[in-house]
Design a protein around this motif. Structure first.
Motif, short mmCIF file in Angstrom:
data_model
loop_
_atom_site.label_atom_id
_atom_site.label_comp_id
_atom_site.label_asym_id
_atom_site.label_seq_id
_atom_site.Cartn_x
_atom_site.Cartn_y
_atom_site.Cartn_z
N GLU A 170 0.68 -1.21 -0.11
CA GLU A 170 0.14 -0.04 0.08
C GLU A 170 0.85 1.10 0.03
O GLU A 170 0.45 2.43 -0.63
CB GLU A 170 -1.08 0.04 1.28
CG GLU A 170 -1.91 -0.92 1.12
CD GLU A 170 -2.99 -0.87 2.19
OE1 GLU A 170 -4.39 -0.78 1.93
OE2 GLU A 170 -2.54 -0.41 3.34
N GLY A 200 -7.05 -3.21 4.05
CA GLY A 200 -6.86 -2.11 2.99
C GLY A 200 -7.33 -0.78 3.62
O GLY A 200 -8.53 -0.69 4.22
N HIS A 208 -4.68 -2.51 -0.15
CA HIS A 208 -4.69 -3.96 0.21
C HIS A 208 -6.15 -4.43 -0.15
O HIS A 208 -7.27 -4.11 0.02
CB HIS A 208 -4.59 -4.17 1.73
CG HIS A 208 -3.06 -4.39 1.91
ND1 HIS A 208 -2.61 -4.09 3.10
CD2 HIS A 208 -1.90 -4.86 1.15
CE1 HIS A 208 -1.46 -4.26 3.39
NE2 HIS A 208 -1.06 -4.62 2.03
N ARG A 222 -3.82 -12.12 -0.22
CA ARG A 222 -2.97 -11.09 0.16
C ARG A 222 -1.65 -11.65 -0.72
O ARG A 222 -0.97 -10.78 -1.31
CB ARG A 222 -2.93 -10.88 1.42
CG ARG A 222 -1.76 -9.62 2.00
CD ARG A 222 -2.42 -8.24 1.59
NE ARG A 222 -3.73 -8.21 1.85
CZ ARG A 222 -4.10 -7.64 3.27
NH1 ARG A 222 -2.96 -7.20 3.97
NH2 ARG A 222 -5.27 -7.37 3.60
N TYR A 226 0.20 -9.49 -3.81
CA TYR A 226 1.60 -9.23 -3.74
C TYR A 226 2.31 -9.68 -4.81
O TYR A 226 2.92 -9.16 -5.56
CB TYR A 226 2.49 -9.35 -2.52
CG TYR A 226 2.09 -8.39 -1.26
CD1 TYR A 226 0.76 -8.20 -0.89
CD2 TYR A 226 3.38 -7.78 -0.68
CE1 TYR A 226 0.70 -7.26 0.18
CE2 TYR A 226 3.09 -6.80 0.37
CZ TYR A 226 1.75 -6.69 0.60
OH TYR A 226 1.73 -5.41 1.69
#
Length: 525
Positions: A170, A200, A208, A222, A226
């Protein structure tokens, strides 16, 4: 819950199988037992490209390496692969065009493990580069590049690697990896905080997906977010990685089975840790020896680059006791000196000290998470140490430094992440006596993106360095660290980028430090 047994087939053929043998379970990870599966999809149909999370390799040996991928046509929606076991073929070649195949085989990606694939390729030649690729049905993965290590008895003449940590999705772009691709590296070492666990938030560089992480589905999504980053994927494809975790792969500043959030019960946190560890394994190029068993996962290990360097990959989260004086920067309380307080745990500490004492390598490298040097972070007469670092666990820290000094360990070097700054520290035998002998060097790397845009020099830097004369360099920018190692010299370059909140940041080298064989004092180049 079962885990697939990966089998290397004859390099001369690649057969298709309807049934496979599976081994292991979360409950008894060490007790391998087999059972037959029912139908396995050999020609799966996907709603989209199943290789959107890329490929990776890791934990190289002199005769093999782990190659990894995960089938995820809808990465942020639980993966989106069919709910059946899926056959995946793989091959390793001498050339990038994949015309000289040296090993190939098939494996089954199972839903219980998020359709992840971890192939432990064996029978490769030492000290050379290879390329690899996967296929599922009609879909073909990107190609990855990997390498094997020199033989254990070879005095290798050169190693070039980078280390990195702390890549908060983020707060910044992963521009540093774009530059890392141009470094011609043998290895990449990631020291933790591969993901961050908070929910998020709006008005940041990126957002997020999902809530604060707790369930297995949350952690999987998650990691998928990424690993969807193009720069991170490219860095994984370029060279083998050696990975370990820090805290944010589970929860900020957790200690063993003690969470940061005191509202969670012990049972709840054990369940959360089990989910986090399983998702970590599913997304990293790790061997079966690191297979998680519920909330436990054996991650500390040694990886050797011939006789040039031994890497002791540590885990300073799973086995530590709770921070003795609580978290944060503060004046140490008497509990800091408690010999029962530990950051490594007894078994890992014994493994490390015994390994260092028996090592025949020229350089002995600790790849780990939090700062070892006892840095006073409070200006003036007051004293303040970070209780989450080794300074919160004085007995373990002193045991390590005493061992380095008394056993005359050859060229100890500590690689550290976590703190979102660059540091170069000389490790001394006794931090209560600043004139005591230098017994090792510590290179602390800044973050890939955590903390957002940095700055070169903080306020009162001269005063901070004067109070901590063993600190030779400090910098607060984002980036990574490159190390070039020969039998006679270790060179460390601190690569930085000036901003991560927008693309295109140029690369700088803010400082270079050199260690000479047999000497632990830092020399600025």
């Amino acid at each position: 819950m079962s885990f697939p047994l990966y089998r290397i087939e004859d390099s001369g053929r690649m057969g298709r199988r309807s049934f496979v043998t599976l081994t292991g379970s979360l409950l008894t990870a060490a007790a391998w037992s087999s059972r037959a599966f029912g139908r396995v999809l050999s020609q799966p149909k996907f709603s989209d490209n199943p290789f959107q999370l890329g490929v990776a390799s890791g934990d190289p040996k002199s005769d093999g390496v782990v190659i990894w991928t995960r089938l995820a046509p809808k990465p942020l929606e639980g993966g989106g692969a069919p709910a059946e076991p899926i056959e995946v073929s793989w091959q390793v070649a001498d050339d990038e065009q994949m015309t000289k195949v040296v090993q190939k085989g098939t494996v089954v990606a199972v839903p219980d493990w998020a359709h992840s694939v971890h192939v432990e390729v064996e029978g490769l030649q030492p000290d050379r580069w290879y390329w690899y690729q996967f296929r599922a049905g009609d879909e073909v993965s990107p190609k990855g590049r990997t390498r094997t290590m020199p033989p254990a008895d070879k005095a290798a003449d050169r190693l070039r690697f980078a280390f990195a940590s702390c890549q908060h999705f983020e707060t910044g772009l992963f521009t540093a990896y774009e530059h890392m691709l141009k470094e011609n590296l043998d290895l990449v070492i990631h020291l933790g905080d591969y993901i961050y666990e908070k929910a998020g938030r709006d008005n940041l560089v990126r957002r997020h997906v999902g809530p604060k992480l707790n369930s297995l589905a949350d952690y999987r999504n998650r990691y998928a977010q990424y690993k969807s980053d193009a720069a991170l994927q490219a860095a994984h494809q370029a060279a083998p990685w050696i990975v370990t975790w820090d805290d944010h792969e589970v929860e900020n500043n957790y200690a063993g089975f003690t969470p940061e959030d005191a509202r969670a019960t012990a049972e709840q946190f054990r369940a959360q840790r089990a989910c986090a560890y399983k998702a970590y394994y599913e997304h990293m190029p790790l061997r079966r020896s690191s297979l998680p068993n519920g909330p436990d996962m054996p991650l500390y290990r040694r990886i050797s680059f011939g006789r040039l360097a031994d890497f002791y990959v540590l885990d300073t989260r799973q086995y530590r006791t709770d921070q003795p004086c609580g978290d944060g920067v503060k004046l140490p309380c008497p509990a800091v000196d408690d010999p029962q307080a530990t950051i490594l745990g007894e078994a890992q500490r014994k493994w490390l000290l015994d390994g260092l004492a028996a090592s025949a390598s020229n350089w002995n490298v600790l790849a780990q998470q939090v700062m070892v040097a006892r840095v006073d972070l409070t200006l003036g007469d007051a004293v303040g140490y970070s209780m989450d670092k080794w300074t919160g666990y004085e007995a373990d820290r002193r045991r390590l430094l005493k061992h380095l000094h008394d056993r005359k360990i050859s060229n100890p070097v500590v690689l550290t992440g976590d703190i979102h700054n660059n540091w170069a520290n000389e490790l001394i035998a006794d931090f209560d006596k600043l004139e005591s002998a230098v017994v090792g060097a510590e290179f602390v790397g800044t973050s890939i993106s955590s903390g957002g845009d940095g700055y070169r020099e903080p306020p009162n830097l001269s005063a901070r360095l004067a109070e901590n004369p063993f600190v030779k360099f400090f910098n607060n920018e984002r980036g990574y660290v490159v190390c070039e190692v020969t039998p006679k010299q270790w060179r460390t370059d601190y690569r930085t980028i000036e901003y991560v909140t927008r693309p295109g940041a140029p690369l700088n080298t803010r400082a270079t430090y050199v260690l000479e064989d047999g000497k632990s004092t830092l020399n600025k180049a």
